[in-house]
Design a protein around this motif. Structure first.
Motif, short mmCIF file in Angstrom:
data_model
loop_
_atom_site.label_atom_id
_atom_site.label_comp_id
_atom_site.label_asym_id
_atom_site.label_seq_id
_atom_site.Cartn_x
_atom_site.Cartn_y
_atom_site.Cartn_z
N ALA A 1 63.91 84.05 60.17
CA ALA A 1 63.92 83.03 59.12
C ALA A 1 65.35 82.63 58.77
N ASP A 2 66.24 83.60 58.67
CA ASP A 2 67.64 83.30 58.33
C ASP A 2 68.26 82.40 59.40
N GLY B 1 69.69 73.65 58.90
CA GLY B 1 70.23 73.09 57.66
C GLY B 1 69.21 72.95 56.56
N LEU B 2 68.21 73.84 56.52
CA LEU B 2 67.20 73.77 55.46
C LEU B 2 67.84 74.14 54.13
N LEU C 1 58.57 82.21 54.91
CA LEU C 1 59.77 83.04 54.75
C LEU C 1 60.95 82.28 54.16
N PRO C 2 61.22 81.03 54.58
CA PRO C 2 62.31 80.30 53.91
C PRO C 2 62.08 80.13 52.41
N GLY D 1 66.62 72.26 74.51
CA GLY D 1 67.78 72.29 73.64
C GLY D 1 68.66 73.50 73.90
N GLU D 2 69.56 73.76 72.97
CA GLU D 2 70.49 74.88 73.11
C GLU D 2 69.94 76.11 72.40
N PRO D 3 70.26 77.31 72.93
CA PRO D 3 69.84 78.53 72.24
C PRO D 3 70.35 78.54 70.81
N LEU D 4 69.54 79.05 69.90
CA LEU D 4 69.94 79.16 68.51
C LEU D 4 71.11 80.14 68.38
N PRO D 5 71.96 79.97 67.37
CA PRO D 5 73.07 80.91 67.17
C PRO D 5 72.57 82.35 67.08
#
Length: 411
Positions: free
Chosen positions: A115-116, A123-124, A147-148, A254-258
């Protein structure tokens, strides 16, 4: 770890809305007060029902140090509390190709990490609510919306059903909204015309492949970018398309998440490493890898210009409009009705590409299925019920694999 995180959220956003449902507004303090009146849980907590029910069940599990299992339909699985190791805070149900659904086990740190990561990458923010059109008991909806809200103070706007008129009524209550959905929903909304001037700050599509044609149509008609999001129950979010223009390749994930590392093995299957990868399954099958921060997906692909590209999907489930269906589980339920002496369940491609698959059942010649359908409806959701009942006119069909049956009856 999860309860202190919730307590921080409560303290920070006490009087702010947590949940909008019709004309009702539930504040974070309302959630905290409602939790006080809920009895202490002494076994794993099933989170199902409304958005409010799921949120309170989750908080109950955190408060009472019990694992939380979100379920769309209670009774889908019986948990043996004694078999769940210490330190498990969250469970996810996955389809079982052998007829037995499995649970995926997460620690508090692992479920929070997913969730983090999504909140930061997408950008939630608390000023813009999530529109809850998808199932909140599925991994996608739970990690993207429930969770957010509980960990970051991002409110949700409940949507009873994702029908165009209902969705419009929901988002009219807000200046801007974030909308996580599946391709079939985006298709229905595009066809209905409601996306014109919609107050959507971020449009997310996951659960099933996002057709390029749909993405381009929405962009050309409304200037709205649909962001393709890829993930798995076992590890949460993997990658997403953060670009502001439509993709040019349908397999572009797309690109892998950080914080997510993606490699490919010798068979071109994705190997995912992150702090959100689950601890493991309750039952590990041969050839599977899950645990110690690593998950081997059944999907195959490659990297292209730093972006993840999907070449083929695999696995033992059927994808019905973004919902994963376990063929083996459906077979077991159909047999238990007593109306079928034999049955094989498999997926066939839908004529509607946004739906992806439809459920089919191979049955003995001459079988009357009406009573079986009625009996099975008490345990199967509507989208799990077979749409195609195929008489086995050839005895050899029973020995075919599900993949061979899919090919045999495609078209």
């Amino acid at each position: 770890m999860l309860l202190p995180r919730w307590q921080e959220t409560h303290a920070r956003f006490r009087d702010r809305p947590a949940l909008f449902d019709g004309d009702d507004v539930v504040s974070f303090d309302d959630l905290a007060r409602a939790l006080e009146g809920i009895p202490v849980a002494t076994a794993p907590v099933i989170a199902s029902g409304s958005a409010l029910d799921i949120a309170l069940a989750t908080l109950r599990g955190w408060r009472d140090h019990q694992p939380v299992l979100p379920l769309e339909k209670p009774g889908a699985i019986e948990l043996d509390s004694a078999s769940i190791p210490e330190g498990i805070a969250h469970l996810k149900l996955t389809p079982g190709s052998d007829g037995q659904p499995r649970t995926v086990r997460f620690t508090a740190d692992q479920i929070a990490a997913d969730a983090d990561r999504l909140v930061a990458a997408m950008g939630l923010r608390p000023e813009v609510p999530n529109l809850a059109t998808i199932s909140l008991s599925h991994s996608y909806g739970y990690s993207s919306i429930i969770l957010p809200m509980l960990l970051h103070g991002i409110p949700l706007q409940n949507v009873e059903v994702p029908f165009p008129a209902v969705v419009v009524e929901a988002w009219r209550k807000h200046a801007r909204v974030v909308v996580p959905a599946v391709p079939s929903m985006w298709r229905a909304w595009q066809r209905s015309g409601i996306l014109a001037d919609a107050p959507i700050e971020l449009a997310i599509s996951a659960g099933a492949p996002l057709p390029l044609e749909l993405e381009e149509t929405v962009w050309n008609e409304h200037g709205l970018k649909l962001h393709n999001f890829y993930g798995a129950s076992e590890c949460g979010g993997i990658s997403w398309d953060a670009s502001e223009k439509p993709r040019t390749h349908a397999g572009d994930l797309g690109e892998p998440l950080p914080g997510v590392s993606v490699e490919t093995d010798d068979e071109s299957r994705f190997v995912i490493r992150s702090n959100a990868v689950a601890l493991g399954y309750d039952r590990l099958r041969s050839g599977e890898t899950l645990g110690d921060g690593e998950f081997l997906t059944p999907d195959c692909g490659h990297f292209e210009n730093g972006r993840l590209t999907l070449d083929s999907r695999a696995g033992g489930h059927i994808n019905v409009a973004g919902r994963k269906v376990g063929a083996g589980r459906i077979e077991s339920i159909l047999r238990e009705t007593g109306g079928l002496t034999r049955v094989r369940v498999f997926g066939v491609p839908s004529h509607d590409p946004d739906r992806v698959d439809e459920v089919a059942a191979l049955i003995p010649v001459g079988t009357q299925v009406s009573a079986t359908r009625t009996a099975a409806a008490t345990q199967l959701a509507g989208w799990e019920m077979p749409r195609h009942w195929i008489p086995a006119e050839n005895e050899a069909w029973w020995s075919l694999s599900r993949q061979d049956l899919r090919q045999r009856f495609t078209g």
